[in-house]
Design an enzyme around this catalytic site. Structure first.
Site, short mmCIF file in Angstrom:
data_model
loop_
_atom_site.label_atom_id
_atom_site.label_comp_id
_atom_site.label_asym_id
_atom_site.label_seq_id
_atom_site.Cartn_x
_atom_site.Cartn_y
_atom_site.Cartn_z
N GLY A 208 0.84 -1.21 0.00
CA GLY A 208 0.00 0.00 0.00
C GLY A 208 0.86 1.24 0.00
N ASN A 209 0.28 2.38 0.27
CA ASN A 209 1.07 3.60 0.38
C ASN A 209 0.48 4.49 1.47
OD1 ASN A 209 -0.96 5.38 -0.80
ND2 ASN A 209 -0.59 4.18 -2.65
N ASN A 210 1.13 5.65 1.69
CA ASN A 210 0.78 6.48 2.84
C ASN A 210 -0.43 7.39 2.66
OD1 ASN A 210 2.77 5.71 4.58
ND2 ASN A 210 4.30 7.01 3.59
N ALA A 276 -4.27 7.64 -4.62
CA ALA A 276 -2.91 7.18 -4.88
C ALA A 276 -3.00 5.69 -5.20
CB ALA A 276 -2.04 7.43 -3.66
#
Ligand code: CTP
Length: 400
Positions: A208-210, A276
């Protein structure tokens, strides 16, 4: 629409007054500041203590406060209000309003009010049908009062017919829709994506990402303020906000987001891809938790579909497509190339090189580049202010 607005709720003495507790709660939930003014008879149907607790404000009923002996200033109360809702309004109060009879605090407040007044009648069906009631309603609407009409159904008398006060949820929807009319994006449908996507490795792990989703939510909230209808497709996020004005669709993976966007983009006038989206996803997702051993492991990844590019290729003539770009180097050049490659009308660039910009915070610093190659650099601002800048730009593109 109601967020931050001062709403004065007038309650008169009818059985439907018991529903006003929910109405106050819903107004507060929508972010309004609420004060209540009630006729003495209304107190027989709903307790002032309930309403003061829910509204977090004193409830007004008489010209003189019994406890403090102070005068309740009806003019101040009326001028405080951005909107006045009188619900339920009885046949008696309707008649007084239509004729300017000022014999209680609610009527004095009504006659002093300069704001829009919404009236929600409730009475027995024959009283409602009576020609004098009809005449009074016509007169009141001519005088710019806004009618939220009574509904058909079972009445307190046991009879069935028109006379039930509109339900609190519908009163809120009516007012929100009414307030939206005439706004810049009234009648426009906007599809927004927000947050990260999670690509499953096994039942407990993911790539995943932030991204927090805050930028997308700020965009959705501002779009509502401008009168748009909003669908928000959101990846995994801690933001629990629900609003009856926003159709929220929760998704997990890039593929889920693709499916949801494909199901919703055709009817959208404006699409804003603030999510995102993961660029890669594991080729194989293990059904069982991958156990640790001493050896190195590698996970094979495949590209996800570029959602924005996919809909950019199918963009209809009257659709406006907005993308985001997160860059760390050659920012402007990369953003411009994405704008062309994905067939966008504008792109919002944030760079991780700017302090306070990007993922998880409450602020962002962006540069907006439009299809005419015009670049505009903005200061570091709250995400809600950035959303305003983005919509100002969208509105100026729509007006070209
Ligand atoms: N985007 C998308 N689908 C993807 C990847 C990105 O719709 N699979 C969208 C994002 O929502 C954003 C825009 O494309 O609006 C640009 O995303 P960004 O991550 O900055 O760029 P990428 O196209 O993924 O390219 P790169 O990672 O190489 O910079």
């Amino acid at each position: 629409m109601l967020k931050g607005k001062n709403v004065l709720l007038g309650i008169t003495g009818g059985i439907a007054a018991y529903k006003t507790a929910s109405l106050v709660r819903l107004l507060k939930k929508n972010g309004a500041f609420v004060k209540v003014v009630m006729t003495p008879d209304a107190k027989e149907f709903v307790a002032p203590l309930t309403l003061s607790t829910l509204s977090e404000n004193q409830v007004f009923s008489t010209f003189k406060d019994d406890e403090t002996e102070e005068w309740n200033n009806h003019v101040e109360l009326a001028l405080w209000a951005n909107f006045f809702i009188i619900s339920p309004v009885t046949a008696n109060t309707l008649a007084k309003m239509a004729n300017g009879i000022c014999d209680n605090l609610l009527m004095a407040t009504y006659l002093s009010a300069k704001c829009p007044v919404y009236i929600c009648p409730a009475m027995d069906l024959d009283m409602y049908k009576h020609p004098t009631t009809s005449d009074n309603l016509v007169k009141l609407q001519k005088n710019k009062n806004i009618l939220i009409d009574a509904k058909n159904g079972e009445l307190a008398s046991g009879l069935v017919g028109k006379g039930r006060m509109e339900e609190p949820e519908n009163i809120i929807d009516f007012i929100n829709n009414h307030l939206r009319e005439g706004l810049f994006l009234a009648g426009k449908r906007i599809l927004i994506t927000a947050g990260p996507t999670y690509e499953k490795i096994d039942p407990v792990r993911f790539i995943g990402n932030n991204s927090s989703g805050k930028m997308g939510f700020a965009l959705a909230e501002h779009a509502i303020e401008l009168g748009a209808e909003v669908t928000l497709i959101v990846g995994p996020t801690n933001i629990n906000k629900q609003s009856n004005l926003i159709k929220r669709i929760d998704v997990v993976s890039a593929n889920d987001m693709l499916v949801a966007v494909e199901q919703n983009y055709l009817s959208a006038d404006i699409v804003i891809m603030a999510a995102a989206v993961a660029d890669y996803t594991p080729i194989i997702t293990s059904d069982e938790k991958i156990k640790k051993n001493d050896k190195e492991i590698s996970i094979e990844l495949k590209s996800t579909v570029d959602i924005l590019k996919t809909i950019g290729e199918k963009k209809k003539q009257n659709q406006l497509l907005v993308g985001f770009a997160l860059e760390t180097n050659n920012e402007i050049e990369n953003a411009k190339s994405k704008l062309i490659r994905k067939n966008l009308d504008m792109i919002v660039l944030n760079t991780l090189n700017d302090e306070g910009a990007g993922f998880e915070g409450d602020t962002n610093k962006v540069t907006i580049i439009d299809k005419n190659n015009k670049e505009e650099i903005f200061e570091l601002k709250s995400k809600l202010e950035v959303a305003q800048d983005i919509f100002n730009k969208i509105i100026s593109l729509l007006q070209q």
